[in-house]
Design a protein around this motif. Structure first.
Motif, PDB file in Angstrom:
ATOM      1  N   LYS A 100       0.835  -1.221   0.000  1.00 26.91           N
ATOM      2  CA  LYS A 100       0.000   0.000   0.000  1.00 26.91           C
ATOM      3  C   LYS A 100       0.856   1.252   0.000  1.00 26.91           C
ATOM      4  O   LYS A 100       0.436   2.299  -0.494  1.00 26.91           O
ATOM      5  CB  LYS A 100      -0.967   0.003   1.185  1.00 26.91           C
ATOM      6  N   GLU A 101       2.089   1.169   0.544  1.00 23.06           N
ATOM      7  CA  GLU A 101       2.982   2.324   0.539  1.00 23.06           C
ATOM      8  C   GLU A 101       3.444   2.679  -0.874  1.00 23.06           C
ATOM      9  O   GLU A 101       3.844   3.820  -1.135  1.00 23.06           O
ATOM     10  CB  GLU A 101       4.208   2.050   1.416  1.00 23.06           C
TER      11      GLU A 101
ATOM     12  N   TYR B 205      -0.157   5.083  -5.206  1.00 22.69           N
ATOM     13  CA  TYR B 205      -0.516   6.487  -4.982  1.00 22.69           C
ATOM     14  C   TYR B 205      -1.705   6.843  -5.861  1.00 22.69           C
ATOM     15  O   TYR B 205      -1.650   6.712  -7.085  1.00 22.69           O
ATOM     16  CB  TYR B 205       0.669   7.397  -5.308  1.00 22.69           C
TER      17      TYR B 205
ATOM     18  N   SER C  80      -8.398  12.461   2.590  1.00 23.18           N
ATOM     19  CA  SER C  80      -7.168  11.695   2.788  1.00 23.18           C
ATOM     20  C   SER C  80      -7.448  10.296   3.334  1.00 23.18           C
ATOM     21  O   SER C  80      -6.846   9.318   2.911  1.00 23.18           O
ATOM     22  CB  SER C  80      -6.233  12.456   3.728  1.00 23.18           C
TER      23      SER C  80
ATOM     24  N   GLU D 165      -9.126   8.185   0.558  1.00 22.93           N
ATOM     25  CA  GLU D 165      -8.129   7.716  -0.408  1.00 22.93           C
ATOM     26  C   GLU D 165      -7.343   6.538   0.147  1.00 22.93           C
ATOM     27  O   GLU D 165      -7.034   5.588  -0.576  1.00 22.93           O
ATOM     28  CB  GLU D 165      -7.179   8.849  -0.782  1.00 22.93           C
ATOM     29  N   ARG D 166      -7.047   6.598   1.445  1.00 23.47           N
ATOM     30  CA  ARG D 166      -6.253   5.501   2.026  1.00 23.47           C
ATOM     31  C   ARG D 166      -7.075   4.219   2.102  1.00 23.47           C
ATOM     32  O   ARG D 166      -6.547   3.121   1.909  1.00 23.47           O
ATOM     33  CB  ARG D 166      -5.750   5.888   3.418  1.00 23.47           C
TER      34      ARG D 166
ATOM     35  N   THR E 198      -6.867   2.745  -1.276  1.00 25.92           N
ATOM     36  CA  THR E 198      -5.534   2.195  -1.517  1.00 25.92           C
ATOM     37  C   THR E 198      -5.376   0.827  -0.867  1.00 25.92           C
ATOM     38  O   THR E 198      -4.853  -0.113  -1.478  1.00 25.92           O
ATOM     39  CB  THR E 198      -4.456   3.160  -0.988  1.00 25.92           C
TER      40      THR E 198
ATOM     41  N   PHE F 181      -0.198   5.201   6.799  1.00 24.62           N
ATOM     42  CA  PHE F 181      -0.266   6.343   5.890  1.00 24.62           C
ATOM     43  C   PHE F 181       1.050   6.629   5.178  1.00 24.62           C
ATOM     44  O   PHE F 181       1.183   7.664   4.524  1.00 24.62           O
ATOM     45  CB  PHE F 181      -0.754   7.584   6.636  1.00 24.62           C
TER      46      PHE F 181
ATOM     47  N   SER G 112       1.152   8.054   1.458  1.00 23.25           N
ATOM     48  CA  SER G 112      -0.199   8.552   1.158  1.00 23.25           C
ATOM     49  C   SER G 112      -0.188  10.053   0.907  1.00 23.25           C
ATOM     50  O   SER G 112       0.832  10.734   1.057  1.00 23.25           O
ATOM     51  CB  SER G 112      -1.142   8.241   2.316  1.00 23.25           C
ATOM     52  N   SER G 113      -1.348  10.577   0.513  1.00 25.80           N
ATOM     53  CA  SER G 113      -1.514  12.016   0.338  1.00 25.80           C
ATOM     54  C   SER G 113      -2.291  12.579   1.518  1.00 25.80           C
ATOM     55  O   SER G 113      -3.445  12.193   1.759  1.00 25.80           O
ATOM     56  CB  SER G 113      -2.264  12.319  -0.970  1.00 25.80           C
TER      57      SER G 113
ATOM     58  N   THR H 123       5.294  10.373   2.350  1.00 28.08           N
ATOM     59  CA  THR H 123       3.960  10.945   2.536  1.00 28.08           C
ATOM     60  C   THR H 123       3.932  12.399   2.052  1.00 28.08           C
ATOM     61  O   THR H 123       4.892  13.143   2.231  1.00 28.08           O
ATOM     62  CB  THR H 123       3.549  10.859   4.010  1.00 28.08           C
TER      63      THR H 123
END
Length: 410
Positions: free
Chosen positions: A183-184, A187, A205, A208-209, A212, A281, A284-285, A304
């Motif tokens: 997951k890291e 994007y 945020s 989105e995660r 993901t 996270f 992530s964004s 991040t």
């Protein structure tokens, strides 16, 4: 004269999302100086781009920030000392003319037709190239290469063409290659039709995660791309992950819970989503989020994106913030003691009253950063870039220069 090997350039391969990652291995017969033997050169080609995936009645667009290519070798080896695919590599943009090869040098297969068509519609300029850092791990029979996006872009884009992985004597052997992502490494770059436009940055945020994590678990396992060469040995089938039928309905329920939540507190939203702020996270964004006074101590937040976020009084002590993006973020009063900020981008951020004692800022971008009453005691500033910094007095500048900092004209 040794027998001529058949042309084995087209190996068994599978690319789940070829417009996100297209991978091809080539096994090229070459002459050997040893009598009665022939060699196989194993070359790797990768093309990175973005992919639109239908989801929950809408669609989501994603690309990769990195990943790991793993090889499982039977009856052959690639010693660490012989691995040449290590270091920083520029990914070349693909243009239509590059995708048409002569019959004597066929590189691209049917799997790349979709990539060719997308590039035909929108030509990529040189400025769209990305740089990828590649490192290697693993032993001689299970070598692996770790791909990581370098500074400047959100996702990997472009072509790594015919990179040499190893050479083997042609005999009974099997080479299984798999490009795996976590997951890291994923994007999200866009989404349509998945949630209202008036949600907050904190909700956005976390949502989105959630997506993901779903994509990584249900779409991109066990590998996003794989290839297999079996020479005089039977092939081995690649295991596919079965998608749980309820997974998408459970995802929709979670999305609805975040949208309807009566709180905008980031930690509380993450808890609703069964996410751990310290662990889930990375990559992530978190752009434009409000995270004031959140405890991220010892968190893994590698790569991040915190651009424009309110991070005042946040506790980042001992956190992994390598390659993180903080452009324009407010880190006033933040505690970053012993944090790893190597190669982080802090351009135009505020570090007023921030404590960076013992932090690793090697290679970081601190151009135009507000450094009013910032504590750099014991920090590693080797090759860190400064310039046009408000709050910087002459004594601080001289001290930082003596410790290896670079000052640029802005």
């Amino acid at each position: 004269m040794p027998a001529i090997l058949p042309d084995m350039r087209s190996l068994e391969s599978h690319n789940k999302y070829p417009d996100c990652l297209w991978m091809q291995l080539e096994a090229i017969p070459v002459a050997s100086v040893a009598a009665q033997t022939q060699q196989l050169d194993i070359n790797l080609s990768l093309n990175f781009n973005e992919h639109w995936e239908p989801l929950l009645g809408g669609r989501v667009k994603f690309g990769l920030q990195g990943g790991t290519l793993k090889l499982n070798l039977e009856n052959c080896e690639i010693p660490v000392a012989s691995r040449q695919l290590v270091g920083s590599f520029k990914l070349s943009p693909i243009e239509e003319t590059q995708l048409i090869q002569s019959s004597s040098e066929v590189l691209l297969t049917e799997n790349l037709r979709g990539v060719r068509d997308s590039y035909h519609a929108e030509k990529i300029n040189e400025t769209d190239c990305t740089f990828c850092h590649i490192s290697t791990i693993g032993d001689d029979t299970t070598p692996a290469w770790i791909f990581a996006l370098e500074q400047g872009k959100s996702v990997l884009k472009g072509l790594l063409k015919s990179a040499m992985l190893g050479e083997f004597t042609a005999k009974q052997l099997r080479i299984a290659a798999a490009f795996q992502v976590t997951k890291e490494d994923i994007y999200l770059t866009d989404a349509e039709g998945l949630w209202p436009h008036d949600i907050t940055p904190n909700q956005h945020s976390v949502l989105e995660r959630i997506l993901t994590v779903y994509l990584e678990k249900n779409k991109l396992q066990p590998a996003i791309s794989w290839a297999l060469l079996s020479y005089n040995l039977p092939p081995v089938e690649q295991r596919e992950v079965e998608i749980v039928p309820e997974a998408e309905s459970e995802l929709q329920e979670m999305v609805d819970r975040i949208i309807s939540a009566e709180t905008d507190n980031f930690v509380e939203l993450a808890k609703i989503a069964n996410l751990n702020p310290a662990l889930d996270f990375a990559g992530s964004s978190l752009r434009g989020t409000t995270l004031s006074a959140v405890d991220f101590s010892s968190a893994n937040l590698d790569r991040t994106n915190f651009r424009g976020a309110n991070l005042s009084d946040v506790d980042f002590s001992d956190a992994n913030l390598q390659n993180a993006k903080f452009g324009g973020a407010d880190l006033s009063g933040a505690f970053l003691g012993n944090a790893d900020l190597s190669c982080a981008d802090l351009h135009k951020a505020s570090l007023a009253l921030a404590n960076l004692s013992g932090a690793n800022l090697s290679g970081a971008n601190l151009l135009e950063v507000n450094l009013t009453n910032t504590n750099f005691s014991g920090a590693n500033v080797e090759a860190a870039r400064f310039g046009n910094n408000s709050g910087m007095d002459e004594e601080m500048q001289v001290n930082l220069q003596q410790r290896g900092a670079i000052f640029e004209e802005v």
